[in-house]
Design a protein around this motif. Structure first.
Motif: not given
Length: 167
Positions: A87-113
């Protein structure tokens, strides 16, 4: 009263103050890949749940000295871990998609990490070779999706999108 001039957005389009510039194609592709990652994570999670019937036998085989109580505790702990991690894995994918689409640079860095950590996990899984082949195939597909996502998020047009001023 001071009013800022409209700025040029992606492809030379004018962006009025208070409006969000359009999401570039590379970020749109990354977001689609993240949703695909969530879908594949959900599928592998469900398939993992269907194979729980073999879990008790596998634990008994690995630990023949365990009592029935210890086997049941190990089974229940394993099920809880599978559900939580899935459930955490699925949630992280969806959360990162949501935040990156909104241009949150922290999300791009978090996704890379997160991708780097998943890469280390894959290397460890391949070195141990205790996972089933089907599990490794699913993990490798998710790794490829993560790789494509990271590449798309760090393209030049994506970087310009993430570095734009927020209105």
């Amino acid at each position: 009263m001071y009013e800022p001039y409209p700025s040029a957005g992606q492809n030379g389009q004018t962006v009025e103050p208070g409006q969000r510039p359009p999401v570039p194609p590379s970020v749109q592709t990354a977001v689609r890949l993240m949703y695909a990652g969530a879908a594949i994570s959900a599928i592998t999670f469900i398939l993992g749940l269907t194979s729980l019937g073999n879990l008790k036998h596998a634990i008994r085989t690995q630990h023949p000295h365990y009592t029935n109580s210890q086997v049941n505790t190990a089974v229940n702990s394993s099920i809880a871990l599978i559900v939580i991690v899935g459930l955490i894995g699925i949630g992280l994918w969806v959360w990162m998609a949501w935040a990156n689409k909104r241009g949150k640079n922290w999300a791009r860095i978090t996704g890379t990490v997160l991708f780097a950590l998943y890469t280390l996990d894959m290397i460890l899984a391949l070195s141990v070779q205790s996972a089933a082949a089907a599990s490794l195939v699913g993990s490798f597909v998710l790794w490829l999706i993560g790789l494509g996502t990271v590449i798309m998020l760090w393209r030049r047009e994506s970087s310009e999108f993430f570095k734009r001023p927020l209105y």
